[in-house]
Scaffold this motif. Structure first.
Motif, mmCIF file in Angstrom:
data_model
loop_
_atom_site.group_PDB
_atom_site.id
_atom_site.type_symbol
_atom_site.label_atom_id
_atom_site.label_comp_id
_atom_site.label_asym_id
_atom_site.label_seq_id
_atom_site.Cartn_x
_atom_site.Cartn_y
_atom_site.Cartn_z
ATOM 1 N N TYR A 78 2.048 -19.785 4.241
ATOM 2 C CA TYR A 78 2.458 -19.275 5.545
ATOM 3 C C TYR A 78 1.660 -18.014 5.865
ATOM 4 O O TYR A 78 1.586 -17.105 5.049
ATOM 5 C CB TYR A 78 3.956 -18.954 5.525
ATOM 6 N N PHE B 43 1.447 -14.924 8.497
ATOM 7 C CA PHE B 43 2.232 -14.268 9.542
ATOM 8 C C PHE B 43 1.317 -13.582 10.552
ATOM 9 O O PHE B 43 0.109 -13.448 10.349
ATOM 10 C CB PHE B 43 3.181 -13.242 8.927
ATOM 11 N N ALA C 282 1.168 -10.463 11.331
ATOM 12 C CA ALA C 282 0.513 -9.314 10.701
ATOM 13 C C ALA C 282 0.077 -9.732 9.306
ATOM 14 O O ALA C 282 0.706 -10.584 8.686
ATOM 15 C CB ALA C 282 1.487 -8.146 10.622
ATOM 16 N N ALA C 283 -1.002 -9.120 8.825
ATOM 17 C CA ALA C 283 -1.536 -9.520 7.520
ATOM 18 C C ALA C 283 -0.499 -9.290 6.417
ATOM 19 O O ALA C 283 -0.365 -10.104 5.511
ATOM 20 C CB ALA C 283 -2.810 -8.757 7.218
ATOM 21 N N GLY C 284 0.244 -8.175 6.530
ATOM 22 C CA GLY C 284 1.304 -7.923 5.563
ATOM 23 C C GLY C 284 0.825 -7.835 4.131
ATOM 24 O O GLY C 284 1.517 -8.255 3.212
ATOM 25 N N LEU C 285 -0.364 -7.271 3.936
ATOM 26 C CA LEU C 285 -0.850 -7.069 2.568
ATOM 27 C C LEU C 285 -0.110 -5.883 1.964
ATOM 28 O O LEU C 285 0.262 -4.956 2.677
ATOM 29 C CB LEU C 285 -2.356 -6.791 2.589
ATOM 30 N N TYR C 286 0.101 -5.914 0.647
ATOM 31 C CA TYR C 286 0.758 -4.787 0.004
ATOM 32 C C TYR C 286 -0.239 -3.640 -0.129
ATOM 33 O O TYR C 286 -1.287 -3.806 -0.731
ATOM 34 C CB TYR C 286 1.266 -5.176 -1.393
ATOM 35 N N PRO C 287 0.102 -2.495 0.437
ATOM 36 C CA PRO C 287 -0.866 -1.390 0.416
ATOM 37 C C PRO C 287 -1.161 -0.903 -0.998
ATOM 38 O O PRO C 287 -2.183 -0.271 -1.223
ATOM 39 C CB PRO C 287 -0.191 -0.303 1.259
ATOM 40 N N ARG D 153 -4.733 -15.481 0.758
ATOM 41 C CA ARG D 153 -3.517 -15.436 -0.048
ATOM 42 C C ARG D 153 -2.715 -16.727 0.120
ATOM 43 O O ARG D 153 -2.126 -17.235 -0.833
ATOM 44 C CB ARG D 153 -2.688 -14.216 0.380
ATOM 45 N N MET E 32 9.330 -9.514 7.497
ATOM 46 C CA MET E 32 8.163 -10.345 7.259
ATOM 47 C C MET E 32 7.826 -10.396 5.771
ATOM 48 O O MET E 32 7.519 -11.449 5.226
ATOM 49 C CB MET E 32 6.988 -9.794 8.059
ATOM 50 N N GLN E 33 7.893 -9.229 5.129
ATOM 51 C CA GLN E 33 7.534 -9.205 3.714
ATOM 52 C C GLN E 33 8.550 -9.959 2.865
ATOM 53 O O GLN E 33 8.184 -10.612 1.891
ATOM 54 C CB GLN E 33 7.380 -7.754 3.252
#
Lengths: 275, 305
Positions: free
Chosen positions: A100, A102, A104-109, A167, B200-201
């Motif tokens: 999936y 989303f 927003a990229a929503g990568l973990y900083p 990812r 979202m996360q």
């Protein structure tokens, strides 16, 4: 006009596939109850076959994202049936049948790009060696080779979104669900990513469900365009693309492309007329 | 450079105000001493001076102004008196001496650190429970909040007495009072931090069919780190206050609290102020140390410096 979709197997896709990857029958979803209830999805009937690239387009509130979330078992329909790979969406989620992406990229900083891509692999218990190998593969696939050691804030928005696609590709899911993945990016970056996405789709032969606001994006990418309309959210029309699978960016100037885009626009306009 | 000048200006202003404040605060004591020494002061008797305003006395006895900064037991010691006292009781004294502030600070520090460790551990555990269990959220959080509405100065003697009656004394009662003050900011910050991942996360984790454990270790805990450190900085300062307060009701012979108490028994204001400054410096050092650990850890976690 509500075109009922039955199995129309694309000549290029695998005709031997037992059934559609996604099959929705009279699917309904109502949020809440009583006077405040919202009919988010009404009588959705749709088949998506293996290897198809299906776009969902429509104004906000038409249920396109909600439908995708139903497929991902992030929402539970209140009526009708929905199957993913012949299973219930919940079973499909538990067997990790889809990736999936989303909005927003929503990568973990706090993770590097490579470690971000490893996240699902760690969760799913892939071996260390396998993780490294897959990360290298997908980074190359989204043209981010060499960026594995960077942190997300060191990358542009477009690169971050590519990393988030990598990812979703890292584990073995044949189905890719994308919820307006390029919505926040500018036009030029978007064109480039669309082109890359098509190449990636051709190379991996995945089935893709793609939510978008943009008519050119939908027409450029899809083998099938699902035009939806709001209140209640429903499918207004399903347009099969006649464009070839091989699509250079300048295909968007051909009469055929413009014709399909015109049909989508007409569909959207007519769908709005129901209000 | 500009900021350095600005900061120094503020410090200079504070010190200047302090010196000025010493004049009306100490003038009566100076005049009493002068009268005893046979000098001519205006008005002549202590009783009359008690009625007079401090500023009026200053105006009438301007010869005595320069003495207000070197009184032996001033109401308000001058900054340099505190600095001299600090210097003499730290650098000039052996650490083992009962009059060394470093000795007393180290006694308080050990109770502070033990209490901070207990409070932080407890705070994190409670926060994890609160985030994962609705029952704990509704049953523990209100008590945690209520616990902080009770003045610690009222509670501290009871904790000491209760623990003494079951045979616990020494470092631990002080540490428990310190923990009592420091667990709360950790709970609040950690709950906020563990809940900081957005929908979202969490949805993303759901699409991976991740277990609750995995969500905790891979998402919630790393997300909470910046919140945790903010809480730890508040917590360690509170811990130090708790340790000092814990030394007051026991009549402790060692520790910054004991030093404050002794100072107030004997009217040694310079000693009180220097103990206060020692406590403030100690707190600043502890907070700075946590800030350093935060920078290193979050830097390693890839947070933009």
């Amino acid at each position: 006009m509500n075109m009922q979709m039955t199995s129309q197997v694309d000549s290029a896709s695998d005709a031997a596939q037992a059934g559609p990857v996604i099959e929705a029958r009279d699917l309904n979803l109502v949020f809440g109850s009583g006077e405040t209830s919202v009919h988010a999805l009404k009588d959705i009937n749709l088949n998506i076959n293996k290897g198809e690239f299906v776009s969902f387009i429509g104004p906000s509130g038409c249920g396109k994202t909600t439908f995708l979330r139903c497929v991902a078992a992030l929402e539970t329909p209140t009526g009708g049936s929905l199957s993913v790979n012949g299973m219930t969406p919940e079973q499909a989620r538990q067997s990790r049948a889809y990736g999936y992406v989303f909005q927003a990229a929503g990568l973990y900083p706090w993770r590097t790009i490579a470690k971000n891509i490893k996240l699902p692999l760690e969760i799913m218990g892939y071996s260390k060696a396998e993780q490294d190998q897959r990360v290298a593969e997908v980074l190359e696939l989204v043209e981010l080779a060499g960026f594995g050691g960077k942190f997300p804030w060191q990358l542009s928005g477009g690169m971050q979104q590519r990393a988030s696609i990598a990812r979703a590709l890292a584990f073995d899911a044949d189905l890719l669900l994308m919820d307006e993945p390029f919505g926040a990016l500018d036009e030029i970056v978007r064109d480039h990513l669309n082109e890359q996405l098509l190449k990636l789709w051709a190379r991996t032969n995945k089935t893709i469900g793609f939510v978008t606001h943009s008519i050119p994006e939908a027409v450029y990418l899809s083998t099938k365009i699902v035009v939806m309309s709001p209140r209640p959210g429903r499918i207004h029309e399903v347009i099969e693309s006649t464009l070839p699978r091989e699509r250079p960016l300048d295909i968007r100037d051909t009469p055929e492309f413009i014709e399909i885009a015109h049909r989508v626009r007409e569909g959207l306009r007519a769908g709005h007329g129901h209000d | 450079m500009k900021t350095v000048v600005a900061v120094l200006t503020v410090v200079a202003a504070i010190v200047g105000l302090w010196y000025i404040a010493c004049v009306p605060m100490n003038i009566k004591g100076v005049l009493d001493a002068a009268e005893r020494a046979g000098e001519q002061v205006e008005p002549a008797t202590a009783r009359e001076r008690r009625e007079a305003s401090a500023l009026g006395l200053v105006a009438q006895n301007s010869f005595a102004i320069d003495r207000v900064w070197s009184v032996d037991r001033p109401r308000l010691p001058a900054p340099h008196q505190v600095v001299v006292e600090l210097w003499q009781t730290t650098v000039m004294k052996k650490i083992t001496s009962k009059r060394s502030l470093i000795y007393h600070a180290q006694v308080t520090l050990s109770a502070t650190l033990l209490g901070f460790a207990i409070g932080t551990g407890l705070g994190i555990l409670l926060a994890v429970g609160i985030v994962h269990s609705r029952v704990m959220d509704m049953s523990v959080m209100p008590w945690a909040i209520v616990s902080q509405t009770i003045p610690i100065i009222a509670l501290a003697p009871m904790i000491i007495v209760v623990l003494y009656s079951i045979g616990v004394q020494g470092l631990l009662p002080k540490a428990i009072i310190a923990a009592y003050l420091s667990f709360f900011p950790v709970v609040v910050g950690m709950v906020k931090g563990l809940r900081s991942p957005d929908h979202m996360q969490l949805d993303l984790m759901k699409t991976y069919f991740a277990s609750g454990n995995q969500v905790f270790w891979k998402l919630r805990l790393p997300s909470s780190m910046p919140y945790l450190f903010t809480s730890l900085k508040i917590g360690i300062a509170a811990s130090l206050v708790g340790a000092i307060v814990g030394e007051l009701p026991t009549g402790a012979v060692a520790g910054l609290g004991a030093r404050l108490l002794a100072g107030s028994y004997y009217g040694q204001t310079v000693q009180i102020w220097s103990a206060l400054f020692a406590a403030a410096i100690l707190a600043a050092l502890l907070v700075a140390l946590l800030g350093l650990i935060e920078r290193v850890l979050l830097g390693r976690m890839g947070v933009k410096a």
